[in-house]
Design a protein around this motif. Sequence first.
Motif, mmCIF file in Angstrom:
data_model
loop_
_atom_site.group_PDB
_atom_site.id
_atom_site.type_symbol
_atom_site.label_atom_id
_atom_site.label_comp_id
_atom_site.label_asym_id
_atom_site.label_seq_id
_atom_site.Cartn_x
_atom_site.Cartn_y
_atom_site.Cartn_z
ATOM 1 N N VAL A 60 0.855 -1.185 0.000
ATOM 2 C CA VAL A 60 0.000 0.000 0.000
ATOM 3 C C VAL A 60 0.893 1.237 0.000
ATOM 4 O O VAL A 60 1.796 1.361 0.828
ATOM 5 C CB VAL A 60 -0.927 0.010 1.225
ATOM 6 C CG1 VAL A 60 -1.760 1.289 1.275
ATOM 7 C CG2 VAL A 60 -1.839 -1.211 1.216
ATOM 8 N N ARG A 61 0.655 2.141 -0.936
ATOM 9 C CA ARG A 61 1.463 3.351 -1.064
ATOM 10 C C ARG A 61 0.803 4.481 -0.271
ATOM 11 O O ARG A 61 -0.354 4.825 -0.512
ATOM 12 C CB ARG A 61 1.606 3.744 -2.539
ATOM 13 C CG ARG A 61 2.426 2.757 -3.356
ATOM 14 C CD ARG A 61 2.531 3.163 -4.821
ATOM 15 N NE ARG A 61 1.244 3.043 -5.501
ATOM 16 C CZ ARG A 61 0.484 4.062 -5.855
ATOM 17 N NH1 ARG A 61 0.878 5.302 -5.592
ATOM 18 N NH2 ARG A 61 -0.663 3.849 -6.483
ATOM 19 N N LEU A 62 1.554 5.038 0.671
ATOM 20 C CA LEU A 62 1.087 6.149 1.497
ATOM 21 C C LEU A 62 1.847 7.408 1.108
ATOM 22 O O LEU A 62 3.065 7.374 0.901
ATOM 23 C CB LEU A 62 1.304 5.860 2.979
ATOM 24 C CG LEU A 62 0.628 4.608 3.544
ATOM 25 C CD1 LEU A 62 0.958 4.444 5.016
ATOM 26 C CD2 LEU A 62 -0.879 4.647 3.327
ATOM 27 N N GLU A 63 1.125 8.513 1.022
ATOM 28 C CA GLU A 63 1.722 9.776 0.590
ATOM 29 C C GLU A 63 1.173 10.910 1.449
ATOM 30 O O GLU A 63 -0.026 11.177 1.449
ATOM 31 C CB GLU A 63 1.405 10.019 -0.884
ATOM 32 C CG GLU A 63 2.028 11.259 -1.468
ATOM 33 C CD GLU A 63 1.720 11.415 -2.938
ATOM 34 O OE1 GLU A 63 0.918 12.296 -3.283
ATOM 35 O OE2 GLU A 63 2.261 10.631 -3.752
ATOM 36 N N LEU A 64 2.059 11.559 2.187
ATOM 37 C CA LEU A 64 1.701 12.726 2.987
ATOM 38 C C LEU A 64 2.103 13.984 2.241
ATOM 39 O O LEU A 64 3.284 14.162 1.916
ATOM 40 C CB LEU A 64 2.403 12.687 4.346
ATOM 41 C CG LEU A 64 1.995 11.571 5.306
ATOM 42 C CD1 LEU A 64 2.933 11.533 6.500
ATOM 43 C CD2 LEU A 64 0.560 11.748 5.774
ATOM 44 N N ARG A 65 1.141 14.866 1.977
ATOM 45 C CA ARG A 65 1.404 16.132 1.292
ATOM 46 C C ARG A 65 1.279 17.268 2.307
ATOM 47 O O ARG A 65 0.221 17.461 2.894
ATOM 48 C CB ARG A 65 0.441 16.330 0.122
ATOM 49 C CG ARG A 65 0.567 15.244 -0.953
ATOM 50 C CD ARG A 65 -0.321 15.539 -2.136
ATOM 51 N NE ARG A 65 -0.193 14.511 -3.172
ATOM 52 C CZ ARG A 65 -0.837 14.525 -4.341
ATOM 53 N NH1 ARG A 65 -1.670 15.541 -4.610
ATOM 54 N NH2 ARG A 65 -0.674 13.557 -5.219
ATOM 55 N N VAL A 66 2.365 17.991 2.483
ATOM 56 C CA VAL A 66 2.460 18.982 3.551
ATOM 57 C C VAL A 66 2.631 20.368 2.952
ATOM 58 O O VAL A 66 3.438 20.564 2.028
ATOM 59 C CB VAL A 66 3.644 18.669 4.489
ATOM 60 C CG1 VAL A 66 3.699 19.682 5.638
ATOM 61 C CG2 VAL A 66 3.537 17.249 5.024
ATOM 62 N N GLU A 67 1.865 21.338 3.493
ATOM 63 C CA GLU A 67 2.051 22.741 3.152
ATOM 64 C C GLU A 67 3.087 23.318 4.118
ATOM 65 O O GLU A 67 2.816 23.473 5.305
ATOM 66 C CB GLU A 67 0.729 23.507 3.279
ATOM 67 C CG GLU A 67 -0.334 23.104 2.274
ATOM 68 C CD GLU A 67 -0.081 23.695 0.898
ATOM 69 O OE1 GLU A 67 0.817 24.552 0.781
ATOM 70 O OE2 GLU A 67 -0.787 23.300 -0.043
ATOM 71 N N HIS A 68 4.268 23.612 3.610
ATOM 72 C CA HIS A 68 5.343 24.155 4.447
ATOM 73 C C HIS A 68 5.153 25.661 4.538
ATOM 74 O O HIS A 68 5.576 26.418 3.671
ATOM 75 C CB HIS A 68 6.696 23.812 3.833
ATOM 76 C CG HIS A 68 7.866 24.248 4.658
ATOM 77 N ND1 HIS A 68 7.928 24.057 6.021
ATOM 78 C CD2 HIS A 68 9.033 24.867 4.317
ATOM 79 C CE1 HIS A 68 9.075 24.533 6.478
ATOM 80 N NE2 HIS A 68 9.751 25.042 5.473
ATOM 81 N N ARG A 69 4.522 26.109 5.658
ATOM 82 C CA ARG A 69 4.154 27.515 5.811
ATOM 83 C C ARG A 69 4.888 28.200 6.958
ATOM 84 O O ARG A 69 4.817 29.415 7.085
ATOM 85 C CB ARG A 69 2.640 27.620 6.052
ATOM 86 C CG ARG A 69 1.784 26.910 4.999
ATOM 87 C CD ARG A 69 1.591 27.752 3.791
ATOM 88 N NE ARG A 69 0.653 28.820 4.069
ATOM 89 C CZ ARG A 69 -0.672 28.707 4.020
ATOM 90 N NH1 ARG A 69 -1.215 27.540 3.714
ATOM 91 N NH2 ARG A 69 -1.440 29.744 4.264
ATOM 92 N N TRP A 70 5.555 27.413 7.821
ATOM 93 C CA TRP A 70 6.352 27.995 8.898
ATOM 94 C C TRP A 70 7.400 26.970 9.306
ATOM 95 O O TRP A 70 7.414 25.840 8.803
ATOM 96 C CB TRP A 70 5.480 28.441 10.059
ATOM 97 C CG TRP A 70 4.864 27.366 10.895
ATOM 98 C CD1 TRP A 70 4.169 26.271 10.476
ATOM 99 C CD2 TRP A 70 4.881 27.282 12.320
ATOM 100 N NE1 TRP A 70 3.754 25.524 11.521
ATOM 101 C CE2 TRP A 70 4.174 26.114 12.677
ATOM 102 C CE3 TRP A 70 5.406 28.075 13.322
ATOM 103 C CZ2 TRP A 70 3.986 25.733 14.008
ATOM 104 C CZ3 TRP A 70 5.219 27.692 14.639
ATOM 105 C CH2 TRP A 70 4.507 26.535 14.966
#
Length: 315
Positions: free
Chosen positions: A103-113
């Motif tokens: 199972v492929r897991l992908e975390l997409r993060v908004e780098h805002r600070w």
Amino acid sequence: MSRWTLEVQDDASHRPVEVQLPSHLDAYLPRADVRYTLRTEVPREALPGLEASLVIPHFEGLTELRVDGQLATAVQVEPIEAYRHAGPHVWHLPPRPEGDGPVRLELRVEHRWTQSAWMGTVPQLHPAQRPGAHALAIVVVNDFGAVASMAALLLIGSMSLWVFLADRSRRGYLWFSVQLLSAAYYPLHVSGYSQIGVGAYDTLLVAILLALALFAAVRFSHLEFGDVLGRLRTWPWSIAAGLTAGGQHRSALAHPRRRQGRRRVPRRGGGLPGGAGHSPDASPRAPPRRGGVPGPVAGAGLHRGLRWCGVVRPG
């Protein structure tokens, strides 16, 4: 799940790199608003049953999860997320097709600070509706603890201010109230509701108010215990207070939202605290409310803690 592959989106010069969590990822990210992705694969036999959840006990970045390319559903959606997240991240994994592949897991993060690059806890897989003891402990401390400490600081600070207003000769009570009322902003910052009105500048504001609380504590001690302190060497305490205030100022400068207002960051969507403007298949979401929350802040924080513990239903 401690081994992940980090990749910065929309940056051709950046190559994917293997990272070991928990870790601070600042060295791999530019000092600007960007999106980055963490990817890993999990054997299907390692999943805890047909219904499972991915839990990050503590991470303050705006994040969404995709499982085999499909957007996962967040269990809790916080009402105020101007630039950072407060509390654990929990997602229900969508139904998985039959097969023997990972199972492929992908975390997409908004780098805002700065702290959206600080992955201080390892993502964990748990059975559905069971976020784990680590996540619940963080909720108890950060939500219930924030409500209790802020209520106590506001109550005692207000009573001290009332004593000063009743008798202006008691100046020590004025400084004591300034100390407590200034420090009350810190638990509000921990809860995430300090983003109301000031947005990304709440971290700078908490540093200024904590420095003010320290100064007020020194003034209160001088007024109430001046006779005793006068017989002591005060210069070591003055140096210690200056270094502490300088450290607070340095902490504030280390957490700016870089280039604020110069770059348009797409609004988040899909019912998740992660960006949907860059994802064509993510459902739209109304922009977060920044002018207020339903009910008093303390009541909202208490209600969120009760939701996490399963005492009340999300709604």
